[in-house]
Write a protein that holds these residues in place. Sequence first.
Motif, PDB file in Angstrom:
ATOM      1  N   TRP A  68    -123.421  18.979  40.532  1.00 29.03           N
ATOM      2  CA  TRP A  68    -124.286  19.601  39.441  1.00 29.03           C
ATOM      3  C   TRP A  68    -124.735  18.673  38.667  1.00 29.03           C
ATOM      4  CZ3 TRP A  68    -119.440  21.408  41.288  1.00 29.03           C
ATOM      5  CH2 TRP A  68    -119.268  22.642  42.171  1.00 29.03           C
ATOM      6  N   ASP A 160    -125.548  17.412  28.675  1.00 29.62           N
ATOM      7  CA  ASP A 160    -124.698  17.552  29.643  1.00 29.62           C
ATOM      8  C   ASP A 160    -125.089  18.680  30.876  1.00 29.62           C
ATOM      9  OD1 ASP A 160    -121.975  16.690  30.437  1.00 29.62           O
ATOM     10  OD2 ASP A 160    -121.829  19.000  30.403  1.00 29.62           O
ATOM     11  N   TYR A 161    -124.712  18.552  32.098  1.00 30.94           N
ATOM     12  CA  TYR A 161    -124.998  19.482  33.012  1.00 30.94           C
ATOM     13  C   TYR A 161    -124.391  20.944  32.727  1.00 30.94           C
ATOM     14  CZ  TYR A 161    -120.845  19.074  35.604  1.00 30.94           C
ATOM     15  OH  TYR A 161    -119.431  19.277  36.128  1.00 30.94           O
ATOM     16  N   THR A 162    -123.259  21.084  31.811  1.00 30.89           N
ATOM     17  CA  THR A 162    -122.579  22.191  31.584  1.00 30.89           C
ATOM     18  C   THR A 162    -123.446  23.177  30.484  1.00 30.89           C
ATOM     19  OG1 THR A 162    -121.240  21.268  30.250  1.00 30.89           O
ATOM     20  CG2 THR A 162    -120.410  21.537  32.661  1.00 30.89           C
ATOM     21  N   SER A 163    -124.436  22.519  29.863  1.00 29.31           N
ATOM     22  CA  SER A 163    -124.806  23.093  28.452  1.00 29.31           C
ATOM     23  C   SER A 163    -126.152  23.697  29.268  1.00 29.31           C
ATOM     24  CB  SER A 163    -125.189  22.084  27.905  1.00 29.31           C
ATOM     25  OG  SER A 163    -124.142  21.089  27.193  1.00 29.31           O
ATOM     26  N   LYS A 171    -124.900  27.885  40.080  1.00 27.40           N
ATOM     27  CA  LYS A 171    -123.607  27.115  40.421  1.00 27.40           C
ATOM     28  C   LYS A 171    -123.152  27.464  41.665  1.00 27.40           C
ATOM     29  CE  LYS A 171    -121.722  28.431  36.363  1.00 27.40           C
ATOM     30  NZ  LYS A 171    -120.684  29.012  35.324  1.00 27.40           N
ATOM     31  N   PHE A 189    -117.111  22.531  38.950  1.00 21.52           N
ATOM     32  CA  PHE A 189    -118.007  22.735  37.937  1.00 21.52           C
ATOM     33  C   PHE A 189    -117.358  22.264  36.354  1.00 21.52           C
ATOM     34  CE2 PHE A 189    -120.590  24.732  34.794  1.00 21.52           C
ATOM     35  CZ  PHE A 189    -122.053  24.246  35.192  1.00 21.52           C
ATOM     36  N   GLY A 190    -118.084  21.676  35.683  1.00 24.14           N
ATOM     37  CA  GLY A 190    -117.311  21.335  34.252  1.00 24.14           C
ATOM     38  C   GLY A 190    -116.241  20.294  34.482  1.00 24.14           C
ATOM     39  N   GLU A 191    -116.091  19.599  35.479  1.00 21.01           N
ATOM     40  CA  GLU A 191    -115.071  18.587  35.312  1.00 21.01           C
ATOM     41  C   GLU A 191    -115.509  17.303  34.569  1.00 21.01           C
ATOM     42  OE1 GLU A 191    -114.996  16.362  39.386  1.00 21.01           O
ATOM     43  OE2 GLU A 191    -113.084  17.154  39.031  1.00 21.01           O
TER      44      GLU A 191
END
Length: 191
Positions: A68, A160-163, A171, A189-191
């Motif tokens: 991701w 950041d890719y989670t933003s 996802k 995802f999110g790690e």
Amino acid sequence: MVISNKHKYIYIANPKTGTNSVERLLVNDYAGSTRHDSPTIEKHTGSKWILAHSPSDYYSFSFVRNPWGRLVSWYGMLQKNFPDEHHNFKEYLLSNLGLTDSELYESYPGIPQRHWCAGVDFVGKYENLYSDLNKVFKHLGLPTVNASDVPVKNVSKHRDYTSGYYTDYLKDAVAELCAWEIEKFGYEFGE
């Protein structure tokens, strides 16, 4: 790709995994290491071809990255280099997710990372770049490095890719496309 006949190793360059930084470290700090680009060997040539055409006693290594995050980094690079062509992450990603296998190989972000890892002796994680590089260097009997020793090059500027890049659908689509590296390396995802 970087090869060292002196230290008997081959570094196989997986795009968006710190490739430029690792290559500069290897070429600048370890005498006998050279970067190879030629009509038959490109910077991001896959491991199967490289290993089939290299000495079998050379230690080979590569790196992987959370898929991701890797795709967002790729998108950030495209935005930087081609600002008029890539306006929307979702559209960019969906245009790559629908490609056939042969088309994926023309589009690096869609290529599963096993393309650069199959058959190599060691696969490190981008997220543990310095400690995994040191594992390689210890195995080869080379001096280890600190984070400050590794030249940081070609950093893409993006959140950041989670933003806000991924919807639940995107996802899941990436999880399906990149199932091999997610399972093999325990990515979430999110790690």
